[in-house]
Design a protein around this motif. Structure first.
Motif, PDB file in Angstrom:
ATOM      1  N   PHE A 182       0.968  -1.082   0.133  1.00 56.00           N
ATOM      2  CA  PHE A 182       0.225   0.024   0.369  1.00 56.00           C
ATOM      3  C   PHE A 182       0.570   1.206  -0.105  1.00 56.00           C
ATOM      4  CE2 PHE A 182      -2.928  -2.936   1.188  1.00 56.00           C
ATOM      5  CZ  PHE A 182      -4.320  -2.807   0.764  1.00 56.00           C
ATOM      6  N   HIS A 183       1.771   1.296   0.337  1.00 56.46           N
ATOM      7  CA  HIS A 183       2.494   2.777   0.216  1.00 56.46           C
ATOM      8  C   HIS A 183       2.527   3.153   1.210  1.00 56.46           C
ATOM      9  CE1 HIS A 183       5.187   0.021  -3.099  1.00 56.46           C
ATOM     10  NE2 HIS A 183       3.852   0.254  -3.687  1.00 56.46           N
ATOM     11  N   ALA A 184       2.306   2.829   2.265  1.00 53.10           N
ATOM     12  CA  ALA A 184       1.520   4.003   3.398  1.00 53.10           C
ATOM     13  C   ALA A 184       2.582   5.088   3.650  1.00 53.10           C
ATOM     14  CB  ALA A 184       0.430   3.358   5.133  1.00 53.10           C
ATOM     15  N   GLU A 185       2.742   6.181   4.332  1.00 50.50           N
ATOM     16  CA  GLU A 185       3.069   6.544   4.953  1.00 50.50           C
ATOM     17  C   GLU A 185       3.683   6.544   6.168  1.00 50.50           C
ATOM     18  OE1 GLU A 185       1.820  11.102   3.977  1.00 50.50           O
ATOM     19  OE2 GLU A 185       2.354  10.640   1.118  1.00 50.50           O
ATOM     20  N   ARG A 186       2.314   6.247   7.070  1.00 54.93           N
ATOM     21  CA  ARG A 186       2.598   6.087   8.234  1.00 54.93           C
ATOM     22  C   ARG A 186       1.519   4.594   8.900  1.00 54.93           C
ATOM     23  NH1 ARG A 186       0.724  10.876  10.821  1.00 54.93           N
ATOM     24  NH2 ARG A 186      -0.259  11.717   8.837  1.00 54.93           N
ATOM     25  N   LEU A 187       2.507   4.147   9.531  1.00 50.92           N
ATOM     26  CA  LEU A 187       1.848   2.819  10.365  1.00 50.92           C
ATOM     27  C   LEU A 187       0.869   2.977  11.136  1.00 50.92           C
ATOM     28  CD1 LEU A 187       3.793  -0.713   9.749  1.00 50.92           C
ATOM     29  CD2 LEU A 187       1.727   1.150   7.921  1.00 50.92           C
ATOM     30  N   ALA A 188      -0.290   2.873  11.711  1.00 49.94           N
ATOM     31  CA  ALA A 188      -1.054   3.448  13.416  1.00 49.94           C
ATOM     32  C   ALA A 188      -1.136   1.637  14.029  1.00 49.94           C
ATOM     33  CB  ALA A 188      -2.157   3.808  12.652  1.00 49.94           C
ATOM     34  N   PRO A 189      -0.098   1.089  14.858  1.00 48.63           N
ATOM     35  CA  PRO A 189      -0.111  -0.015  15.414  1.00 48.63           C
ATOM     36  C   PRO A 189      -1.287  -0.218  16.787  1.00 48.63           C
ATOM     37  CG  PRO A 189       1.724   1.499  15.734  1.00 48.63           C
ATOM     38  CD  PRO A 189       1.009   2.227  14.879  1.00 48.63           C
ATOM     39  N   GLY A 190      -1.147  -1.406  17.042  1.00 51.51           N
ATOM     40  CA  GLY A 190      -2.232  -1.323  18.053  1.00 51.51           C
ATOM     41  C   GLY A 190      -1.934  -1.365  19.663  1.00 51.51           C
ATOM     42  N   HIS A 191       0.098  -1.224  19.740  1.00 47.44           N
ATOM     43  CA  HIS A 191       0.696  -0.926  20.536  1.00 47.44           C
ATOM     44  C   HIS A 191       1.810   0.523  20.080  1.00 47.44           C
ATOM     45  CE1 HIS A 191      -1.375  -3.848  22.745  1.00 47.44           C
ATOM     46  NE2 HIS A 191      -1.350  -3.969  21.665  1.00 47.44           N
ATOM     47  N   GLY A 192       1.985   0.840  21.076  1.00 45.75           N
ATOM     48  CA  GLY A 192       3.383   1.920  21.500  1.00 45.75           C
ATOM     49  C   GLY A 192       2.830   3.781  20.325  1.00 45.75           C
ATOM     50  N   HIS A 193       3.934   3.666  19.323  1.00 43.21           N
ATOM     51  CA  HIS A 193       4.018   4.685  18.870  1.00 43.21           C
ATOM     52  C   HIS A 193       4.180   5.032  17.379  1.00 43.21           C
ATOM     53  CE1 HIS A 193       7.753   3.786  17.416  1.00 43.21           C
ATOM     54  NE2 HIS A 193       8.636   3.661  18.349  1.00 43.21           N
ATOM     55  N   MET A 194       3.480   6.043  16.734  1.00 44.29           N
ATOM     56  CA  MET A 194       3.296   5.452  14.961  1.00 44.29           C
ATOM     57  C   MET A 194       4.743   5.308  14.959  1.00 44.29           C
ATOM     58  SD  MET A 194      -0.261   6.565  14.204  1.00 44.29           S
ATOM     59  CE  MET A 194      -0.979   7.072  12.664  1.00 44.29           C
ATOM     60  N   ILE A 195       3.932   5.093  13.917  1.00 47.42           N
ATOM     61  CA  ILE A 195       5.640   4.625  12.864  1.00 47.42           C
ATOM     62  C   ILE A 195       5.664   4.614  11.514  1.00 47.42           C
ATOM     63  CG2 ILE A 195       6.606   2.605  11.408  1.00 47.42           C
ATOM     64  CD1 ILE A 195       5.155   0.433  13.361  1.00 47.42           C
ATOM     65  N   HIS A 196       6.813   5.739  11.085  1.00 51.74           N
ATOM     66  CA  HIS A 196       6.539   6.599  10.620  1.00 51.74           C
ATOM     67  C   HIS A 196       7.832   5.915   8.431  1.00 51.74           C
ATOM     68  CE1 HIS A 196       5.531  10.252  11.719  1.00 51.74           C
ATOM     69  NE2 HIS A 196       5.123   9.984  13.420  1.00 51.74           N
ATOM     70  N   ASP A 197       8.025   4.531   9.538  1.00 53.81           N
ATOM     71  CA  ASP A 197       8.898   4.090   8.295  1.00 53.81           C
ATOM     72  C   ASP A 197       8.577   2.757   7.651  1.00 53.81           C
ATOM     73  OD1 ASP A 197      10.217   3.140   6.364  1.00 53.81           O
ATOM     74  OD2 ASP A 197      12.525   4.256   7.373  1.00 53.81           O
ATOM     75  N   PRO A 198       7.337   3.145   7.137  1.00 49.90           N
ATOM     76  CA  PRO A 198       6.335   1.354   7.311  1.00 49.90           C
ATOM     77  C   PRO A 198       7.635   0.327   6.521  1.00 49.90           C
ATOM     78  CG  PRO A 198       5.278   3.053   7.117  1.00 49.90           C
ATOM     79  CD  PRO A 198       5.898   4.015   7.009  1.00 49.90           C
ATOM     80  N   ASP A 199       7.940   0.548   5.342  1.00 47.52           N
ATOM     81  CA  ASP A 199       8.709  -0.311   4.953  1.00 47.52           C
ATOM     82  C   ASP A 199       9.979  -1.181   5.812  1.00 47.52           C
ATOM     83  OD1 ASP A 199       7.098   0.171   2.728  1.00 47.52           O
ATOM     84  OD2 ASP A 199       8.498   1.412   1.282  1.00 47.52           O
ATOM     85  N   ALA A 200      10.520  -0.113   6.492  1.00 50.02           N
ATOM     86  CA  ALA A 200      11.769  -0.913   7.494  1.00 50.02           C
ATOM     87  C   ALA A 200      10.648  -1.564   8.250  1.00 50.02           C
ATOM     88  CB  ALA A 200      12.391   0.524   8.187  1.00 50.02           C
ATOM     89  N   CYS A 201      10.277  -0.714   8.804  1.00 48.91           N
ATOM     90  CA  CYS A 201       8.941  -1.596  10.356  1.00 48.91           C
ATOM     91  C   CYS A 201       8.795  -3.230   9.841  1.00 48.91           C
ATOM     92  CB  CYS A 201       8.017  -0.814  10.355  1.00 48.91           C
ATOM     93  SG  CYS A 201       7.202  -2.028  11.736  1.00 48.91           S
ATOM     94  N   ILE A 202       7.717  -3.120   8.563  1.00 48.89           N
ATOM     95  CA  ILE A 202       7.699  -4.877   7.412  1.00 48.89           C
ATOM     96  C   ILE A 202       8.915  -5.070   7.464  1.00 48.89           C
ATOM     97  CG2 ILE A 202       6.448  -4.642   6.389  1.00 48.89           C
ATOM     98  CD1 ILE A 202       4.449  -3.083   5.766  1.00 48.89           C
ATOM     99  N   ASP A 203       9.965  -4.675   6.765  1.00 47.14           N
ATOM    100  CA  ASP A 203      10.845  -5.132   6.561  1.00 47.14           C
ATOM    101  C   ASP A 203      11.947  -5.561   7.719  1.00 47.14           C
ATOM    102  OD1 ASP A 203      10.633  -4.573   3.885  1.00 47.14           O
ATOM    103  OD2 ASP A 203      11.746  -3.076   3.960  1.00 47.14           O
ATOM    104  N   PHE A 204      12.123  -5.201   8.840  1.00 47.48           N
ATOM    105  CA  PHE A 204      12.488  -5.820  10.324  1.00 47.48           C
ATOM    106  C   PHE A 204      11.501  -7.090  10.616  1.00 47.48           C
ATOM    107  CE2 PHE A 204      11.863  -5.487  14.580  1.00 47.48           C
ATOM    108  CZ  PHE A 204      12.576  -5.837  15.029  1.00 47.48           C
ATOM    109  N   LEU A 205      10.394  -6.900  10.561  1.00 46.52           N
ATOM    110  CA  LEU A 205       9.377  -7.878  11.046  1.00 46.52           C
ATOM    111  C   LEU A 205       9.259  -9.379  10.153  1.00 46.52           C
ATOM    112  CD1 LEU A 205       6.310  -5.802  11.828  1.00 46.52           C
ATOM    113  CD2 LEU A 205       8.063  -7.058  13.673  1.00 46.52           C
TER     114      LEU A 205
END
Length: 283
Positions: A182-205
């Motif tokens: 989806f090339h989102a600019e932000r992820l709004a997760p169920g816990h913790g702060h907003m994620i401003h680098d979605p690709d990096a976060c998803i790649d990490f997971l």
């Protein structure tokens, strides 16, 4: 806290897994309408906090409470909120039975499905079925602001556990790949702060899961091991005893995936099963 033009994030105390101590409740509001995404744990102080915040926004009409999944750090708070705002509770069709157990005697009034469109003051939000953490887990895509509400597919800090009784690691990895598309600019997760680098976060997971899988396979090269033995070797007393159960379920989730892929086999089916590399990998 206002995170964007339409999105507000409230952190409410919750008996969730360390390092998280709160659950995010999101309010999307526009032109006098609002929806609530997730409702937190059932506790009076949290409910009052959410109600007070929404009423301070000019008392918008709450169209619905949307639950990303049934876990009790996300769903039971919907009862008091539904009462106060006189609004329905919505969730994915595959999550309804479990949610009913958590919110009884309240009911899910609308079963959501993939592709459903929800409008808040004319702003469209789309339902995505993203199983893995649970079978009926959903995410929500707000294209106008390029925000993905991802529930427990991701966390603002660390990762989430995926395992029995209803987690599926194969589905989870597929859901992560889909969210990335989806090339989102932000992820709004169920816990913790907003994620401003979605690709990096998803790649990490994704990388973290694949590395854990490789680690399990390497450990099984030496001898058959149980889930508990794998947890001892992998985490080496680095996890708090209160969350060991989550570590065990996560490792069990990996084992289930590897069994389905026939990369691992049951070596002994005693009361505590042990697992080994499949014969095709050892010959």
């Amino acid at each position: 806290m206002q995170e964007s033009r339409y999105v507000h994030r409230l952190t409410v105390s919750s008996p969730t897994l360390l390092p998280a101590t709160t659950t995010n409740v999101y309010v999307i509001t526009h032109h006098g309408e609002a929806i609530i995404i997730d409702a937190g744990y059932e506790q009076e102080d949290s409910t009052k906090e959410i109600i007070s915040y929404i009423e301070s926004m000019g008392q918008p009409q709450v169209k619905a409470i949307i639950l990303t999944h049934y876990h009790r750090d996300h769903s039971p708070g919907a009862k008091a909120l539904s009462d106060h705002f006189q609004c329905p509770i919505w969730a994915h069709a595959q999550e309804v039975e479990n949610i009913h157990r958590e919110i009884s005697p309240y009911k899910v009034e609308k079963a959501l499905t993939e592709g459903d469109r929800i409008e808040i003051g004319g702003v469209p939000i789309f339902v995505l079925h993203t199983p893995g953490h649970t079978k009926g887990h959903i995410s929500l895509w707000m294209e106008e602001e390029k925000i993905l509400f991802v529930g427990d597919n991701a966390a603002g800090e660390g990762s989430v556990w995926i395992g029995p009784p209803d987690g599926d690691l194969t589905h989870y990895l597929q859901s992560l790949q889909r969210l990335k598309s989806f090339h989102a600019e932000r992820l709004a997760p169920g816990h913790g702060h907003m994620i401003h680098d979605p690709d990096a976060c998803i790649d990490f997971l994704i990388t973290r899961r694949l590395e854990r899988e490789s680690q399990i396979l390497k450990l099984l090269q030496s001898s058959p091991l149980s889930v508990s033995q794998l947890v001892d070797l992998i985490y080496r007393d680095q996890i708090h005893p209160s969350v060991r159960w989550a570590a065990e379920r996560t490792i069990e989730g990996h084992i289930m995936k590897l069994l389905n892929e026939r990369r691992v086999q049951i070596a002994s089916a005693d009361r505590t099963p042990k697992y080994a590399l499949s014969s095709s990998l050892t010959t």
